[in-house]
Enzyme design. Structure first.
Site, PDB file in Angstrom:
ATOM      1  N   SER A 176       5.076  -6.601  -2.267  1.00 56.79           N
ATOM      2  CA  SER A 176       4.803  -6.716  -0.833  1.00 56.79           C
ATOM      3  C   SER A 176       5.275  -8.084  -0.367  1.00 56.79           C
ATOM      4  O   SER A 176       4.911  -9.107  -0.962  1.00 56.79           O
ATOM      5  CB  SER A 176       3.304  -6.561  -0.597  1.00 56.79           C
ATOM      6  OG  SER A 176       3.021  -6.802   0.765  1.00 56.79           O
ATOM      7  N   THR A 208       0.838  -1.205   0.000  1.00 55.31           N
ATOM      8  CA  THR A 208       0.000   0.000   0.000  1.00 55.31           C
ATOM      9  C   THR A 208       0.869   1.251   0.000  1.00 55.31           C
ATOM     10  O   THR A 208       0.654   2.181  -0.788  1.00 55.31           O
ATOM     11  CB  THR A 208      -0.932  -0.013   1.241  1.00 55.31           C
ATOM     12  OG1 THR A 208      -1.743  -1.183   1.168  1.00 55.31           O
ATOM     13  CG2 THR A 208      -1.788   1.229   1.310  1.00 55.31           C
ATOM     14  N   ASN A 247      -5.542  -9.310  -8.175  1.00 58.50           N
ATOM     15  CA  ASN A 247      -5.555 -10.135  -6.963  1.00 58.50           C
ATOM     16  C   ASN A 247      -6.840 -10.946  -6.817  1.00 58.50           C
ATOM     17  O   ASN A 247      -6.855 -11.982  -6.176  1.00 58.50           O
ATOM     18  CB  ASN A 247      -5.348  -9.260  -5.714  1.00 58.50           C
ATOM     19  CG  ASN A 247      -6.187  -8.007  -5.722  1.00 58.50           C
ATOM     20  OD1 ASN A 247      -6.131  -7.216  -6.664  1.00 58.50           O
ATOM     21  ND2 ASN A 247      -6.979  -7.808  -4.701  1.00 58.50           N
ATOM     22  N   GLN A 284       0.995  -9.264  -6.690  1.00 54.88           N
ATOM     23  CA  GLN A 284       0.587 -10.675  -6.760  1.00 54.88           C
ATOM     24  C   GLN A 284       1.509 -11.535  -7.631  1.00 54.88           C
ATOM     25  O   GLN A 284       1.271 -12.729  -7.763  1.00 54.88           O
ATOM     26  CB  GLN A 284      -0.850 -10.770  -7.307  1.00 54.88           C
ATOM     27  CG  GLN A 284      -1.906 -10.249  -6.345  1.00 54.88           C
ATOM     28  CD  GLN A 284      -2.002 -11.072  -5.061  1.00 54.88           C
ATOM     29  OE1 GLN A 284      -1.546 -12.221  -4.997  1.00 54.88           O
ATOM     30  NE2 GLN A 284      -2.574 -10.498  -4.028  1.00 54.88           N
ATOM     31  N   CYS A 324     -16.895  -6.378   2.644  1.00 53.88           N
ATOM     32  CA  CYS A 324     -17.998  -6.118   3.562  1.00 53.88           C
ATOM     33  C   CYS A 324     -17.876  -4.683   4.052  1.00 53.88           C
ATOM     34  O   CYS A 324     -16.907  -4.333   4.706  1.00 53.88           O
ATOM     35  CB  CYS A 324     -17.892  -7.076   4.730  1.00 53.88           C
ATOM     36  SG  CYS A 324     -19.414  -7.253   5.604  1.00 53.88           S
TER      37      CYS A 324
HETATM   38  N1  PLP Z   1      -1.823  -4.507  -4.336  1.00 51.39           N
HETATM   39  C1  PLP Z   1      -2.346  -5.722  -4.518  1.00 51.39           C
HETATM   40  C2  PLP Z   1      -2.613  -6.188  -5.911  1.00 51.39           C
HETATM   41  C3  PLP Z   1      -2.613  -6.553  -3.425  1.00 51.39           C
HETATM   42  O1  PLP Z   1      -3.129  -7.760  -3.624  1.00 51.39           O
HETATM   43  C4  PLP Z   1      -2.319  -6.075  -2.122  1.00 51.39           C
HETATM   44  C5  PLP Z   1      -2.612  -6.889  -0.917  1.00 51.39           C
HETATM   45  O2  PLP Z   1      -3.670  -7.449  -0.774  1.00 51.39           O
HETATM   46  C6  PLP Z   1      -1.782  -4.787  -1.984  1.00 51.39           C
HETATM   47  C7  PLP Z   1      -1.540  -4.037  -3.113  1.00 51.39           C
HETATM   48  C8  PLP Z   1      -1.474  -4.198  -0.635  1.00 51.39           C
HETATM   49  O3  PLP Z   1      -0.338  -4.780  -0.071  1.00 51.39           O
HETATM   50  P1  PLP Z   1      -0.087  -4.633   1.506  1.00 51.39           P
HETATM   51  O4  PLP Z   1      -1.029  -5.567   2.171  1.00 51.39           O
HETATM   52  O5  PLP Z   1       1.345  -5.039   1.702  1.00 51.39           O
HETATM   53  O6  PLP Z   1      -0.337  -3.217   1.847  1.00 51.39           O
END
Ligand code: PLP
Length: 391
Positions: free
Chosen positions: A201, A75, A153, A181, A327
């Site tokens: 991440s 994020t 994702n 991902q 949700c």
């Molecule tokens: N971008 C994608 C495509 C993700 O799947 C995720 C996590 O679910 C994130 C960003 C965010 O990553 P983080 O949980 O490390 O903030």
């Protein structure tokens, strides 16, 4: 904490920390707690370990170590990319992205709109693909950044990132991709890809939560998002999360070492699971293109059932999976990704994402396949819409 056996099919949400990764990071929590910025050896040695980890994650991407900026999560990396592009191009106030990005892009873009930026969200078609001609036409002289995720994702659908990067560069526009991902599931080579910035991440590749990275191509102007100390060569302030960075490095090494073997095995396991569900349970459809798709992800619509109810019954037999729905304040909103693909709210509310990982076994898939048809049937028996289908 429950001691029920877990059948974990939610690897796109997060992954188990690999034992090798845990072993690598523990000494930095227990013993080597020095601050990497300190002059004495007890501190500066941890700085050397960060350097080694940087080289390892760079190798996963075929990047140079100097192009890696460690962050606190995917994020933050996504937010930092948007922030930097706007800050380094004060005359440009337009962002081009897609309707199916992760909320780490979408919600930051919503904030930017409130700050006076313009944002274009490109639509996708029924199988989740982008129209590259439309993308090309939507880049404007004042576009500060094009940000398009590499793989979705929720559905696993893969976008043609190399082509998108080429389109952006033909128009002298910066390109960022959220590749969160992708590692361990597809080969990554930033040199071939030619993205300007890229997000990862660590918790999606068997390292702990709370550490990520932003790849910033050499000679790309960069304005830090977090200001403070001189860590990360002045590109991200804050005392480094040494143990997690070391873990990220080890996880990157493992992902490279095991890539071919695991990738082939997981793809086959996912194929068996998906084929059996689609063939064995009536009124089911796969969401998103069959290919190109991440080898581990399967998003399936189960008509005439609510995903939340399915997930609760799966939970009772130890199966962890996700719905495509978020949700929000007690009301079930259909997933923005499935909605963007034109899937009706009724169908979207019945969709489940199964995402496999390196620790899944044939036996775990058998467990799921044994119980899922009965669970769906049970829910359809008590649903008014499901009852109608039986005539
Ligand atoms: N971008 C994608 C495509 C993700 O799947 C995720 C996590 O679910 C994130 C960003 C965010 O990553 P983080 O949980 O490390 O903030």
């Amino acid at each position: 904490m429950s001691r029920q056996r877990i059948y974990y099919f939610d690897n796109n949400a997060t992954t188990r920390v690999a034992p090798e990764v845990l072993d690598a990071m523990l000494p930095f929590l227990r013993d080597h707690y020095g601050n990497p910025s300190s002059v004495y050896k007890f501190g500066s040695q941890t700085g050397h370990e960060i350097k080694k980890a940087r080289a390892k994650v760079a190798a996963l991407l075929n990047a140079a170590p100097g192009e890696i900026v460690f962050t606190s999560c995917g994020t933050e990396s996504n937010n930092a990319a948007l922030h930097s592009a706007l800050a380094t191009h004060p005359g440009k106030r337009h962002i081009l992205t897609t309707a199916v990005e992760h909320s780490a892009i979408l919600n930051h873009c919503a904030f930017l709109k409130k700050q006076g930026c313009e944002v274009t969200f490109l639509p996708v078609d029924a199988d989740g693909s982008l129209d590259l001609h439309l993308l090309d036409k939507s880049i404007r002289p004042d576009t500060a950044l094009v940000s398009v995720m590499w793989a979705n994702n929720e559905t696993g659908v893969v976008f043609p990132i190399e082509e998108i990067a080429a389109i952006c560069h033909s128009k002298n526009t910066l390109f960022h991709t959220d590749a969160t991902q992708v590692p361990g599931k597809m080969k990554m080579d930033v040199k071939a890809l030619d993205a300007d910035m890229l997000t990862l991440s660590a918790h999606k590749l068997h390292a702990p939560k709370g550490v990520g990275l932003l790849y910033v191509k050499r000679r790309t102007n960069f304005q830090p998002y977090l200001l403070g100390g001189h860590q990360e060569h002045g590109r991200r302030a804050g005392t480094e999360n040494v143990a997690s960075i070391v873990a990220f490095g080890r996880a990157a090494e493992l992902a490279l070492d095991h890539f071919d073997l695991e990738n082939t095995r997981i793809r086959a396991l996912r194929g068996r699971m998906e084929d059996a569900i689609l063939a064995g349970i009536p009124n089911t459809v796969r969401n998103g293109a069959r290919e190109p798709r991440l080898p581990n992800t399967s998003n399936i619509a189960f008509d005439f059932v609510e995903a939340e109810a399915t997930l609760l019954l799966l939970d009772q037999i130890g199966v962890c999976a996700s719905s495509g729905s978020a949700c929000t304040t007690g009301s079930l909103e259909p997933s923005h990704v499935l909605t963007a693909m034109g899937i009706s709210p009724a169908r979207a509310r019945g969709c489940i994402r199964f995402s496999l990982g390196i620790y899944n076994t044939e036996e775990e898939v058998d467990h799921l396949l044994k119980h899922l048809p009965q669970i769906i049937q049970k829910l359809r028996d008590i649903s008014p819409a499901g009852a109608k289908t039986k005539g």
